[in-house]
Design an enzyme around this catalytic site. Structure first.
Site, mmCIF file in Angstrom:
data_model
loop_
_atom_site.group_PDB
_atom_site.id
_atom_site.type_symbol
_atom_site.label_atom_id
_atom_site.label_comp_id
_atom_site.label_asym_id
_atom_site.label_seq_id
_atom_site.Cartn_x
_atom_site.Cartn_y
_atom_site.Cartn_z
ATOM 1 N N ARG A 44 45.037 106.235 -16.330
ATOM 2 C CA ARG A 44 46.079 106.892 -15.532
ATOM 3 C C ARG A 44 47.462 106.534 -16.077
ATOM 4 O O ARG A 44 48.459 107.150 -15.708
ATOM 5 C CB ARG A 44 45.949 106.530 -14.063
ATOM 6 C CG ARG A 44 46.198 105.069 -13.801
ATOM 7 C CD ARG A 44 46.117 104.719 -12.344
ATOM 8 N NE ARG A 44 46.334 103.288 -12.204
ATOM 9 C CZ ARG A 44 46.235 102.605 -11.094
ATOM 10 N NH1 ARG A 44 45.903 103.222 -9.983
ATOM 11 N NH2 ARG A 44 46.444 101.315 -11.071
ATOM 12 N N ASP B 127 42.451 109.964 -13.752
ATOM 13 C CA ASP B 127 42.285 109.066 -12.608
ATOM 14 C C ASP B 127 40.780 109.035 -12.342
ATOM 15 O O ASP B 127 40.192 110.055 -11.952
ATOM 16 C CB ASP B 127 43.061 109.612 -11.403
ATOM 17 C CG ASP B 127 42.875 108.741 -10.162
ATOM 18 O OD1 ASP B 127 41.962 107.881 -10.151
ATOM 19 O OD2 ASP B 127 43.631 108.929 -9.194
ATOM 20 N N TYR C 249 37.153 92.891 -3.979
ATOM 21 C CA TYR C 249 36.820 92.906 -5.409
ATOM 22 C C TYR C 249 35.362 92.474 -5.619
ATOM 23 O O TYR C 249 34.614 93.131 -6.345
ATOM 24 C CB TYR C 249 37.781 91.977 -6.152
ATOM 25 C CG TYR C 249 37.684 92.042 -7.653
ATOM 26 C CD1 TYR C 249 38.225 93.112 -8.361
ATOM 27 C CD2 TYR C 249 37.066 91.034 -8.375
ATOM 28 C CE1 TYR C 249 38.145 93.166 -9.745
ATOM 29 C CE2 TYR C 249 36.979 91.077 -9.760
ATOM 30 C CZ TYR C 249 37.520 92.143 -10.443
ATOM 31 O OH TYR C 249 37.439 92.197 -11.820
ATOM 32 N N THR D 59 44.237 89.182 -20.047
ATOM 33 C CA THR D 59 44.636 90.601 -20.059
ATOM 34 C C THR D 59 45.822 90.773 -19.106
ATOM 35 O O THR D 59 46.114 89.880 -18.294
ATOM 36 C CB THR D 59 43.477 91.500 -19.570
ATOM 37 O OG1 THR D 59 43.285 91.256 -18.166
ATOM 38 C CG2 THR D 59 42.187 91.240 -20.323
HETATM 39 P P1 NAI Z 1 43.976 95.823 -17.231
HETATM 40 O O1 NAI Z 1 44.788 95.949 -15.997
HETATM 41 O O2 NAI Z 1 44.578 95.242 -18.461
HETATM 42 O O3 NAI Z 1 43.343 97.232 -17.618
HETATM 43 C C1 NAI Z 1 42.794 98.089 -16.649
HETATM 44 C C2 NAI Z 1 43.151 99.503 -17.010
HETATM 45 O O4 NAI Z 1 42.545 100.368 -16.034
HETATM 46 C C3 NAI Z 1 44.674 99.764 -16.973
HETATM 47 O O5 NAI Z 1 45.088 100.381 -18.175
HETATM 48 C C4 NAI Z 1 44.859 100.681 -15.773
HETATM 49 O O6 NAI Z 1 45.907 101.612 -15.925
HETATM 50 C C5 NAI Z 1 43.494 101.373 -15.718
HETATM 51 N N1 NAI Z 1 43.215 101.943 -14.390
HETATM 52 C C6 NAI Z 1 43.326 101.323 -13.186
HETATM 53 N N2 NAI Z 1 43.037 102.190 -12.201
HETATM 54 C C7 NAI Z 1 42.736 103.383 -12.793
HETATM 55 C C8 NAI Z 1 42.362 104.656 -12.314
HETATM 56 N N3 NAI Z 1 42.232 104.908 -10.993
HETATM 57 N N4 NAI Z 1 42.107 105.643 -13.193
HETATM 58 C C9 NAI Z 1 42.238 105.404 -14.523
HETATM 59 N N5 NAI Z 1 42.612 104.229 -15.045
HETATM 60 C C10 NAI Z 1 42.845 103.217 -14.185
HETATM 61 O O7 NAI Z 1 42.701 94.984 -16.785
HETATM 62 P P2 NAI Z 1 41.487 94.316 -17.594
HETATM 63 O O8 NAI Z 1 41.556 92.876 -17.319
HETATM 64 O O9 NAI Z 1 41.415 94.802 -18.974
HETATM 65 O O10 NAI Z 1 40.267 94.883 -16.742
HETATM 66 C C11 NAI Z 1 39.346 95.837 -17.223
HETATM 67 C C12 NAI Z 1 38.085 95.723 -16.383
HETATM 68 O O11 NAI Z 1 37.514 94.426 -16.536
HETATM 69 C C13 NAI Z 1 38.322 95.926 -14.886
HETATM 70 O O12 NAI Z 1 37.254 96.679 -14.334
HETATM 71 C C14 NAI Z 1 38.305 94.504 -14.353
HETATM 72 O O13 NAI Z 1 37.942 94.443 -13.001
HETATM 73 C C15 NAI Z 1 37.269 93.869 -15.266
HETATM 74 N N6 NAI Z 1 37.324 92.424 -15.351
HETATM 75 C C16 NAI Z 1 38.405 91.798 -15.922
HETATM 76 C C17 NAI Z 1 38.437 90.431 -16.014
HETATM 77 C C18 NAI Z 1 39.564 89.689 -16.656
HETATM 78 O O14 NAI Z 1 39.584 88.460 -16.594
HETATM 79 N N7 NAI Z 1 40.507 90.333 -17.289
HETATM 80 C C19 NAI Z 1 37.343 89.598 -15.485
HETATM 81 C C20 NAI Z 1 36.263 90.361 -14.922
HETATM 82 C C21 NAI Z 1 36.275 91.713 -14.870
#
Ligand code: NAI
Length: 254
Positions: free
Chosen positions: A39, A61, A153, A190
């Site tokens: 998004r 989205d 979460y 991240t």
């Molecule tokens: P991040 O915030 O860097 O990246 C997430 C991305 O998803 C962002 O670019 C955001 O714009 C996009 N996004 C959010 N809502 C959206 C929507 N409705 N439609 C389209 N895009 C959307 O976060 P990260 O850390 O890279 O997380 C990625 C995945 O990994 C998530 O599912 C998170 O829950 C999971 N995760 C992350 C951990 C961490 O330590 N970073 C640990 C465990 C799970």
């Protein structure tokens, strides 16, 4: 050395940032053609520009079913197939059970759980006609064990764990040759984790707490998840389906 994803077409949601961006970089390096969606338009366009000709960005989205249908149809019209899907887009909510609102709960489940349902539903529709594929759902260690300040979460990520197994069982039963697995990272460095540190009253204390979650005493990198996703999308893991893979520096082994 042969590229591990040569000829494969993959969709990565949330590809503008963090784990999604690291995954897209890894897949392109290994020969895949990658569609990233997000998004975040500016971030997605910048990522696609960095990744070059093997990548494209589409705004999406992930909570909207009509957009899922358009994105998947675009990819199959362009490439004639979909080999891999990474349901990665997600969000957090740092509120305990006494603070969380129904609105907040529903929002987190729409982004983290309903989107994975929609992705699997329309991904399977596309993959089953072209010889199968591999779906990787990005859950969390918070989908395996409880955390006191993450009820929405934890619930949303726990649901992804069992949704994954149900999709895997259905695809196996139907002989679609579609595998479906979940990965469960702990804290990786991240933007999502950085924002948790930034909003904490004592950011440095919070950072050290997150680092101590792993017996290794540090956070992981987004590439740690990307490498696991690469393995699960590649032809190196044909017997892996319905399984859960922690990427947590030993956090859940204690
Ligand atoms: P991040 O915030 O860097 O990246 C997430 C991305 O998803 C962002 O670019 C955001 O714009 C996009 N996004 C959010 N809502 C959206 C929507 N409705 N439609 C389209 N895009 C959307 O976060 P990260 O850390 O890279 O997380 C990625 C995945 O990994 C998530 O599912 C998170 O829950 C999971 N995760 C992350 C951990 C961490 O330590 N970073 C640990 C465990 C799970």
């Amino acid at each position: 050395m042969t590229a591990r994803m040569q000829g494969k077409v993959v969709l990565v949601t949330g590809g503008a940032s963090g784990i999604g961006l690291a995954t897209a970089r890894t897949l392109v390096r290994e020969g895949a053609r990658v569609t990233i969606t997000d998004r975040n338009v500016a971030g997605g366009e910048a990522a696609a520009a960095e990744l070059g000709e093997s990548a494209e960005f589409l705004v999406q989205d992930v909570t909207r079913e009509d957009r899922w249908i358009e994105v998947i149809d675009h990819i199959t019209a362009r490439h004639g197939r979909l080999d891999g899907l990474v349901n990665n887009a997600g969000c957090g909510s740092l509120r305990n059970i006494e603070e969380e609102t129904l609105e907040g709960w529903r929002f987190v489940h729409a982004v983290n759980t309903e989107s994975v349902f929609l992705g699997c539903k329309h991904g399977v529709r596309a993959m089953k006609h072209t010889g199968g594929g591999s779906i990787v759902n990005v859950s969390s260690v918070a989908g395996l064990v409880g955390a006191p300040d993450l009820p929405a979460y934890c619930s949303s990520k726990g649901a992804v764990r069992l949704l994954t197994k149900s999709v895997a069982m259905w695809c196996a039963q139907q002989k679609y040759e579609i595998r479906c697995n979940s990965i469960h990272p702990s804290f990786l460095q991240t933007p999502m984790v950085q924002s948790m540190i930034d909003i904490a009253p004592d950011g440095e204390k919070m950072r050290r707490r997150l680092e101590r979650t792993s017996p290794l005493g540090r956070m992981g990198q987004p590439e740690d998840a990307a490498n696991m996703i690469l393995f699960l999308l590649s032809d190196e893991s044909p017997f892996l389906t319905g399984a859960e893979f922690v990427v947590d520096g030993g956090a859940t082994a204690q």
